[in-house]
Design a protein around this motif. Sequence first.
Motif, mmCIF file in Angstrom:
data_model
loop_
_atom_site.group_PDB
_atom_site.id
_atom_site.type_symbol
_atom_site.label_atom_id
_atom_site.label_comp_id
_atom_site.label_asym_id
_atom_site.label_seq_id
_atom_site.Cartn_x
_atom_site.Cartn_y
_atom_site.Cartn_z
ATOM 1 N N GLU A 11 14.172 -43.263 -19.520
ATOM 2 C CA GLU A 11 13.814 -43.401 -18.110
ATOM 3 C C GLU A 11 14.338 -44.703 -17.527
ATOM 4 N N THR A 49 12.509 -36.989 -21.984
ATOM 5 C CA THR A 49 11.072 -36.761 -21.760
ATOM 6 C C THR A 49 10.667 -35.325 -22.065
ATOM 7 N N ARG A 63 4.845 -36.760 -15.945
ATOM 8 C CA ARG A 63 5.444 -37.638 -14.927
ATOM 9 C C ARG A 63 5.490 -36.928 -13.566
ATOM 10 N N GLU A 66 2.019 -36.929 -12.115
ATOM 11 C CA GLU A 66 1.654 -38.274 -11.668
ATOM 12 C C GLU A 66 2.317 -38.608 -10.332
ATOM 13 N N ARG A 67 3.577 -38.192 -10.166
ATOM 14 C CA ARG A 67 4.272 -38.455 -8.897
ATOM 15 C C ARG A 67 3.635 -37.708 -7.732
#
Length: 70
Positions: A11, A49, A63, A66-67
Motif C-alpha cells: 500500500e 491486500t 480497507r 473503512e473508506r
Amino acid sequence: MPYILVQVTDEGVTREQKARIIAGATDLMVEVLGKDPESTFVLIDEVKTDNWGHGGEMVTLRRQRERRGG
C-alpha cells in the motif's frame, strides 16, 4: 547470520521507508544481539491486500469498508 523477513501490505511503502526499515532492523540486531551488520540480511515482502487476511476477512475488503466509514 540473521535473516529478517518483514512483511507489509503493498500500500505505497516508499523506497525511503524501505531503506529506513532495513537500516533499523539491522541496527536492532547489532544493538540487541551484537550481530555483524555485514552478515545481517533483511527482506521486505510486499503482499497484495487480497492475499492478506485479518479478523477472518481479506484486507482489501476491510480497507474498502473503512473508506466507506463502516
